[in-house]
Design an enzyme around this catalytic site. Sequence first.
Site, PDB file in Angstrom:
ATOM      1  N   ASP A   1       0.819  -1.202   0.000  1.00 16.95           N
ATOM      2  CA  ASP A   1       0.000   0.000   0.000  1.00 16.95           C
ATOM      3  C   ASP A   1       0.859   1.261   0.000  1.00 16.95           C
ATOM      4  O   ASP A   1       1.887   1.327   0.672  1.00 16.95           O
ATOM      5  CB  ASP A   1      -0.850  -0.063   1.280  1.00 16.95           C
ATOM      6  CG  ASP A   1      -1.825   1.066   1.385  1.00 16.95           C
ATOM      7  OD1 ASP A   1      -2.717   1.144   0.528  1.00 16.95           O
ATOM      8  OD2 ASP A   1      -1.711   1.870   2.325  1.00 16.95           O
TER       9      ASP A   1
ATOM     10  N   GLU B   1       0.896  -0.294  -5.108  1.00 21.71           N
ATOM     11  CA  GLU B   1      -0.235   0.625  -5.133  1.00 21.71           C
ATOM     12  C   GLU B   1       0.373   2.021  -5.117  1.00 21.71           C
ATOM     13  O   GLU B   1       0.737   2.551  -4.071  1.00 21.71           O
ATOM     14  CB  GLU B   1      -1.163   0.398  -3.939  1.00 21.71           C
ATOM     15  CG  GLU B   1      -2.508   1.087  -4.102  1.00 21.71           C
ATOM     16  CD  GLU B   1      -2.671   2.364  -3.273  1.00 21.71           C
ATOM     17  OE1 GLU B   1      -3.603   3.137  -3.551  1.00 21.71           O
ATOM     18  OE2 GLU B   1      -1.876   2.601  -2.346  1.00 21.71           O
TER      19      GLU B   1
END
Length: 652
Positions: A284, A326
């Site tokens: 992330d 991401e």
Amino acid sequence: MYEEASHSLLNDILNQLKPEISEQDLRHFYTRLGANFYAIHTLFHRLYGSRPDFEKQMLRLVETMARQYIKRPKRLREIDIEREKNYNWFLSQKWVGMALYSNGFAGDLKGVHEKLGYFQELGVNLVHLMPIMRCPEGRSDGGYAVSNYREIDPRVGLMEDLLTVAAGMRERDILLVLDVVMNHTSNEHDWAQRARAGDPVYQDYYYTYASRNIPDMFEQSMPEIFPENAPGNFTWDEEMGRWVMTVFNEYQWDLNYSNPAVFIEMLDIILYWANQGADILRLDAVAFLWKKIGSTCQNEHEAHLILQLMKDCSQVTAPGVLFIAEAIVAPVEVIKYFGEDAVIAKECEIAYNATFMALLWDAVATKNAKLLMQGITSLPVKLDRATWLNYVRCHDDIGLGFDDRDVEAAGYEPVTHRRYLLDYLIGSYAGSHARGVPFGQNEKTGDARISGSLASLVGLQYAVEQGDDRAMEDAIRFILLLHGMILSFGGIPLLYYGDELGTINDDAYLDDPHKFSDTRWVHRPTIDWEKAERRNTPGTVEFRIFSALKRMISVRKEIDVFADFNNRELIEVSNPHLFVFERYNLLRRTESVLVVGNFDSRPQALDLRQAGAWSRSPYGRLVDLISGRHPDIVNNILVIPPFSACWISEML
Ligand code: GLC
């Protein structure tokens, strides 16, 4: 010379580790460590070489890899070896993904397990379970504020439930994707608690400051990520009596990767989840991993070094496991997360294609493919053995992060054009049926993003509310058109749960004090399984969408040229409503599929003479793989129905 030093260090480290782990069969581990050690040592040295405890940290790093290797289950080690042999395995067109919240999808992990047959029914064989690690009751950013990296959140289940899901998926040849939130922790994480209690070791895990001096310097060049809910990038922590860097929400404390202890902790966590059976880990917010005064603190070179090091280390212990980056950043930046500046220095094998996603929404709103074409033309070519995650919607907002130069080249003025897109997608533009909701409006910069479910954004909610059949028809067509694009573009298509059933916005979040100010919750649905049953009843919306997607997915899997080997060529055509590209076989160029998307409400014509060899095909032999029918062609003109995609191929 340096390489020799590296080797003798490796020998020293192995000698120190030996007494404890010599009983184990470490053959593969040693081979992989030997092959990667020079790179690992070099990267670790570049990042942390100036520290007096460098060698001690290096020993801990290797120890971490070794310990997790010892714990790696036998079956996973076998899979590692299979994947090392067949290293392009994930580029195949056979993979089709879906991202979901376990609780919204099926109540909890046990529910997900019961629904594995549903994925098979649709043809989905890669499932991204959105964050499932323990997080605070309320202030959790949908699980992206982790308070314990080694426990499952009790609201979704127990570790044994996850292991059951992982085993069930493995039996069905479904890949498991899990999130590792590596940029920040919740302020309730044990490290944050210790930092608060005044422990300097843990204060060094974060960016904490006694005064505003350094934070103020950082702020001069750092943008705001959540300007409405969490303005600024630092939060005063009363208990600690210090400022702490919080780029996202004020309860998400940014980890300090200039401290090698943080890197080693995170490596251990990544390998821990690899050992629980994750095939792919979604890392992330990777663009934010390195902070530097005077910069935006995004996409810094060191962030890439961190990812390269993480990849090399994981290559030693769990080489079958892939990383997804991401990084929702500019196209020229995103491409670097496959591996910056080098073919060898790999980072993440997969990256979100946020550029394509946003460009598709531009085409929806403008009913033409001008910017889509321009934006994809400017998208730099990616490395081999790297692939995109192509998606239409996900749990996050839609950011209009196109390059201004592309917007201008497509004939628009950037500020006005973005304003138009926002107005269109939130339905305030006359004639728009979209029901998006603004997200992250920034008064200072004028920037705004959009929340909303796919079905609501393409007008399905409007159609239901108004009982407008024509609008309903258009909305369904749009849903299939957009999926027709991500299923053929090149990369792994990632569906978003609920979209396969035409799920509209859910306003329930407005009643939850922890959610109401974050409009992204409007598109994080709870699946109504009774309604989902309608997918079996011909004529219903659910049936029409689900069965058409199911068909497209199964066709995709049969079409070899849809595998991603950078085998795509954009085809420039004079009709601005059409987005046209060809997917071809690298060895036999004649074997190809012509993909055409018509974003307009009227049928559009494609002059096949603009599509090279296609005009020479005997028309009687052309077939649209999506509909299974011969396409309409008159005098070299292929007619594409309104809001629809076709995949044209020559029948064999
Ligand atoms: C990622 C997630 C998003 C979250 C953010 C902070 O962008 O997708 O949902 O808010 O990271 O963790």
